[in-house]
Design an enzyme around this catalytic site. Structure first.
Site, PDB file in Angstrom:
ATOM      1  N   SER A 159       0.822  -1.210   0.000  1.00 39.61           N
ATOM      2  CA  SER A 159       0.000   0.000   0.000  1.00 39.61           C
ATOM      3  C   SER A 159       0.861   1.267   0.000  1.00 39.61           C
ATOM      4  O   SER A 159       2.030   1.224   0.377  1.00 39.61           O
ATOM      5  CB  SER A 159      -0.939  -0.029   1.210  1.00 39.61           C
ATOM      6  OG  SER A 159      -0.194  -0.213   2.378  1.00 39.61           O
ATOM      7  N   ASN A 162      -0.329   7.573   0.935  1.00 38.76           N
ATOM      8  CA  ASN A 162      -1.357   8.616   0.987  1.00 38.76           C
ATOM      9  C   ASN A 162      -2.685   8.179   1.602  1.00 38.76           C
ATOM     10  O   ASN A 162      -3.459   9.020   2.058  1.00 38.76           O
ATOM     11  CB  ASN A 162      -1.562   9.258  -0.393  1.00 38.76           C
ATOM     12  CG  ASN A 162      -2.083   8.300  -1.424  1.00 38.76           C
ATOM     13  OD1 ASN A 162      -2.048   7.090  -1.229  1.00 38.76           O
ATOM     14  ND2 ASN A 162      -2.563   8.821  -2.535  1.00 38.76           N
ATOM     15  N   LYS A 185       2.594  -5.427   3.170  1.00 36.86           N
ATOM     16  CA  LYS A 185       3.794  -4.581   3.223  1.00 36.86           C
ATOM     17  C   LYS A 185       3.320  -3.132   3.088  1.00 36.86           C
ATOM     18  O   LYS A 185       3.038  -2.655   1.986  1.00 36.86           O
ATOM     19  CB  LYS A 185       4.741  -4.985   2.079  1.00 36.86           C
ATOM     20  CG  LYS A 185       5.836  -3.981   1.720  1.00 36.86           C
ATOM     21  CD  LYS A 185       6.980  -3.997   2.705  1.00 36.86           C
ATOM     22  CE  LYS A 185       8.073  -3.002   2.330  1.00 36.86           C
ATOM     23  NZ  LYS A 185       7.687  -1.591   2.527  1.00 36.86           N
ATOM     24  N   ASP A 223      12.286  -6.815  -3.820  1.00 36.45           N
ATOM     25  CA  ASP A 223      12.297  -7.815  -4.901  1.00 36.45           C
ATOM     26  C   ASP A 223      12.147  -9.230  -4.344  1.00 36.45           C
ATOM     27  O   ASP A 223      11.556 -10.105  -4.984  1.00 36.45           O
ATOM     28  CB  ASP A 223      13.615  -7.728  -5.692  1.00 36.45           C
ATOM     29  CG  ASP A 223      13.639  -6.491  -6.586  1.00 36.45           C
ATOM     30  OD1 ASP A 223      12.589  -5.814  -6.697  1.00 36.45           O
ATOM     31  OD2 ASP A 223      14.705  -6.196  -7.158  1.00 36.45           O
ATOM     32  N   GLU A 258      -2.310  -0.187  -9.244  1.00 37.75           N
ATOM     33  CA  GLU A 258      -2.978   1.111  -9.304  1.00 37.75           C
ATOM     34  C   GLU A 258      -1.892   2.151  -9.117  1.00 37.75           C
ATOM     35  O   GLU A 258      -1.285   2.260  -8.058  1.00 37.75           O
ATOM     36  CB  GLU A 258      -4.048   1.169  -8.211  1.00 37.75           C
ATOM     37  CG  GLU A 258      -5.076   2.211  -8.481  1.00 37.75           C
ATOM     38  CD  GLU A 258      -4.786   3.480  -7.751  1.00 37.75           C
ATOM     39  OE1 GLU A 258      -4.829   3.470  -6.524  1.00 37.75           O
ATOM     40  OE2 GLU A 258      -4.496   4.490  -8.418  1.00 37.75           O
ATOM     41  N   CYS A 292      -3.641  10.053  -6.256  1.00 35.08           N
ATOM     42  CA  CYS A 292      -3.461   9.653  -7.652  1.00 35.08           C
ATOM     43  C   CYS A 292      -4.587  10.212  -8.505  1.00 35.08           C
ATOM     44  O   CYS A 292      -4.405  10.464  -9.692  1.00 35.08           O
ATOM     45  CB  CYS A 292      -3.354   8.147  -7.775  1.00 35.08           C
ATOM     46  SG  CYS A 292      -4.736   7.311  -7.047  1.00 35.08           S
ATOM     47  N   THR A 293      -5.754  10.432  -7.908  1.00 39.71           N
ATOM     48  CA  THR A 293      -6.895  10.936  -8.674  1.00 39.71           C
ATOM     49  C   THR A 293      -7.041  12.461  -8.596  1.00 39.71           C
ATOM     50  O   THR A 293      -8.102  12.985  -8.924  1.00 39.71           O
ATOM     51  CB  THR A 293      -8.205  10.304  -8.148  1.00 39.71           C
ATOM     52  OG1 THR A 293      -8.204  10.453  -6.730  1.00 39.71           O
ATOM     53  CG2 THR A 293      -8.339   8.842  -8.509  1.00 39.71           C
ATOM     54  N   GLU A 385       3.477  14.013 -13.403  1.00 33.99           N
ATOM     55  CA  GLU A 385       2.608  14.044 -12.220  1.00 33.99           C
ATOM     56  C   GLU A 385       3.359  14.683 -11.051  1.00 33.99           C
ATOM     57  O   GLU A 385       4.371  14.150 -10.605  1.00 33.99           O
ATOM     58  CB  GLU A 385       2.243  12.596 -11.851  1.00 33.99           C
ATOM     59  CG  GLU A 385       1.403  12.492 -10.612  1.00 33.99           C
ATOM     60  CD  GLU A 385       1.063  11.051 -10.237  1.00 33.99           C
ATOM     61  OE1 GLU A 385       1.923  10.162 -10.395  1.00 33.99           O
ATOM     62  OE2 GLU A 385      -0.067  10.820  -9.768  1.00 33.99           O
ATOM     63  N   ARG A 445     -11.876   8.023  -6.510  1.00 37.50           N
ATOM     64  CA  ARG A 445     -11.945   6.555  -6.506  1.00 37.50           C
ATOM     65  C   ARG A 445     -13.330   6.085  -6.062  1.00 37.50           C
ATOM     66  O   ARG A 445     -13.877   5.151  -6.608  1.00 37.50           O
ATOM     67  CB  ARG A 445     -10.872   6.069  -5.532  1.00 37.50           C
ATOM     68  CG  ARG A 445     -10.737   4.618  -5.330  1.00 37.50           C
ATOM     69  CD  ARG A 445      -9.438   4.340  -4.597  1.00 37.50           C
ATOM     70  NE  ARG A 445      -9.215   5.240  -3.481  1.00 37.50           N
ATOM     71  CZ  ARG A 445      -9.158   4.867  -2.201  1.00 37.50           C
ATOM     72  NH1 ARG A 445      -9.336   3.601  -1.890  1.00 37.50           N
ATOM     73  NH2 ARG A 445      -8.912   5.744  -1.246  1.00 37.50           N
TER      74      ARG A 445
HETATM   75  O1  G3P Z   1      -4.934   5.512  -4.976  1.00 36.24           O
HETATM   76  C1  G3P Z   1      -6.053   6.294  -5.097  1.00 36.24           C
HETATM   77  C2  G3P Z   1      -5.980   7.502  -4.216  1.00 36.24           C
HETATM   78  O2  G3P Z   1      -4.769   8.191  -4.404  1.00 36.24           O
HETATM   79  C3  G3P Z   1      -7.132   8.399  -4.497  1.00 36.24           C
HETATM   80  O3  G3P Z   1      -8.247   7.992  -3.816  1.00 36.24           O
HETATM   81  O4  G3P Z   1     -10.435   8.329  -2.833  1.00 36.24           O
HETATM   82  O5  G3P Z   1      -8.849  10.238  -2.978  1.00 36.24           O
HETATM   83  O6  G3P Z   1      -9.918   9.359  -5.040  1.00 36.24           O
HETATM   84  P1  G3P Z   1      -9.439   9.036  -3.661  1.00 36.24           P
END
Ligand code: G3P
Length: 483
Positions: A159, A162, A185, A223, A258, A292-293, A385, A445
């Protein structure tokens, strides 16, 4: 369980059902990104300890899978109740460890509790299929295929920092409900939050060995875990770079990745600009853009660009910037290196002629929300990014041009389209190469029962509760030859 030296807690790893200090006698210090102090130490687990944990998961998995769904669900529902009890403590740990503001950290724990409960319900309601052979030329009705879903074995769940609790549970809960063992992990920055959530899981009386929590140096166990023959599936959320590396290292096992994004907000001439600005601001700057979003570029019709930029500027200048403990929207980035990286992107854009609308101030890793106008395609910020509070505006002359630039990105996570014309929205939605298109809303998400996926460099496979259970199990066909 934990040991305290000079006021700094050393947290054990959870190996084969035991909370243990590693035989390496080595620990990794976890530094708070905003308190600028060491919060605690986590174990640098060794390769033999990885082996023991995977063996224990393999051994425990058969018995675990033999339990009924209802029995497995009871452990998870109890986990949700334990997390309720620990909500404030875990939220505080998230805030201290990854700098998320307290209100959002608490929401993350609540979302996780809801996700665990939903995952139990979803698994209880999923079922197999059956098929008769006579559907195929020459086939016969006497062949009855029973298609069940069975676990994969041991799932490696990795994971990111964030969402140290939510994006861990969104892998662990479906893996367990599908009948798998789990090697968890957590991101090193986020590991203390991960440990606290697993302490809550351990209190449910979860069978020993079915889950281990491993912390350590990527160079020593990264690894090693990925290539380990005892791992049967990997679910990873994190950077595109690490995701690509994982996909090169893992051999013949299913992977769900992801990864990063460069989500565009495409703003058409007829967009409701107040609604658009509100969504873009929330989308771009919540948790300093470390999602990420997050909205990572705006592709706006030139004819409404001045108006939109003025609205964005006004809204950005009212955002709270500062301490997560004060519930600020814009908080210090996860580390100085990340802030240097974002600063480099801003400097490059300004050197190449972008207009600074607001921002570009910095105190260590706390960066003011920054809006750059007149960004052009020769600037790195158009494509890279940032994972930080900077938003580039790219002015376009047509919807076609917006779609073309949107699709030129290596990433393909989500895209937002702002227009009041549903036909146009659907046309753009059909043309953008992403996992999800949000019409008149920001990329996100959730809700967590929706499928969540990225294409191109943004990922592989689909998450969301239902799809995660599917990806962590496989079909098994038993054919009854009647007569
Ligand atoms: O990995 C997805 C995360 O960074 C965004 O989630 O719920 O903020 O759109 P969320």
């Amino acid at each position: 369980m934990d040991s305290v030296k000079n006021d700094v807690v050393s947290y054990p790893a959870y190996l084969a059902g035991q909370w243990q200090m590693s035989s390496s006698h080595e620990t990794i210090a976890i530094q708070s990104p905003w308190q600028h102090k060491v919060l605690g130490n986590v174990q640098a687990v060794t390769q033999p300890e990885v082996d023991q944990s995977i063996q224990a998961a393999k051994k425990a998995q058969h018995k675990w899978a033999a339990l009924s769904l209802g029995e497995r669900g009871q452990y998870l529902n109890q986990w949700a109740r334990e997390l309720e009890k620990d909500k404030a403590e875990i939220a505080t740990t998230i805030m201290d460890e990854v700098g998320k503001n307290y209100a959002d950290a608490e929401k993350e724990v609540t979302r996780t509790i809801d996700l665990i409960r939903y995952t139990v319900q979803e698994a209880l309601h999923m079922h197999g299929e059956s098929v008769r052979g006579d559907g195929f030329p020459g086939g016969s009705k006497e062949k009855l295929g029973i298609i069940e879903r069975v676990p994969l074995g041991v799932v490696l769940a990795i994971s990111p920092f964030n969402y140290p609790v939510n994006l861990s549970a969104s892998k662990i809960a479906p893996a367990l409900m599908a009948g798998n063992g789990v090697i968890f992990k957590p991101a090193t920055q986020g590991a203390i939050s991960g440990i606290k959530m697993i302490q809550a899981l351990d209190r449910t009386g979860l069978p020993k060995g079915i889950l281990s929590l491993i912390t350590g140096h990527g160079s020593q166990i990264g690894d090693y875990l990925t290539e380990h023959p005892g791992i049967n599936m990997i679910s990873f959320t994190g950077s595109t770079q690490t995701g690509k590396h994982l996909s090169q290292k893992s051999i013949m096992i299913p992977l769900v990745l992801e990864l990063g994004g460069k989500d565009p907000a495409i703003v058409c001439q007829d967009a409701d600009l107040d609604l658009t600005a509100k969504n873009i601001i929330g989308g771009a700057f919540a948790y300093s853009g470390q999602r990420c979003t997050a909205v990572k570029r705006v592709l706006v019709d030139d004819r409404v660009a001045d108006q939109l930029v003025a609205k964005l500027k006004q809204a950005i200048e009212t955002l709270s910037v500062g301490s997560p403990a004060d519930n600020s929207t814009v908080v210090p980035l996860i580390d100085d290196k990340s802030a240097d990286f974002v600063q480099g992107l801003i400097d490059d854009a300004l050197d190449k002629g972008a207009t600074l609308v607001t921002g570009n101030r910095r105190k260590e890793n706390l960066m003011a929300p920054t809006l750059l106008d007149n960004v052009t395609q020769n600037m790195d910020i158009a494509w890279v990014e940032p994972f930080g509070p900077v938003l580039p505006i790219i002015r376009v002359h047509s919807v076609d041009e917006a779609v073309k630039i949107a699709n030129k990105s290596n990433f393909g996570l989500q895209a937002s389209v702002f227009t009041q014309d549903i036909d146009k929205a659907l046309e753009i939605a059909g043309a953008v190469e992403v996992g999800t298109v949000q019409v008149n809303g920001r990329p996100q998400r959730g809700p967590d029962n929706f499928p969540f996926l990225g294409v191109k460099a943004s990922g592989m496979g689909t998450q969301g509760v239902h799809n995660s259970i599917l990806s962590m199990s496989r079909e098994k066909l038993t054919v009854i030859n009647l007569k």
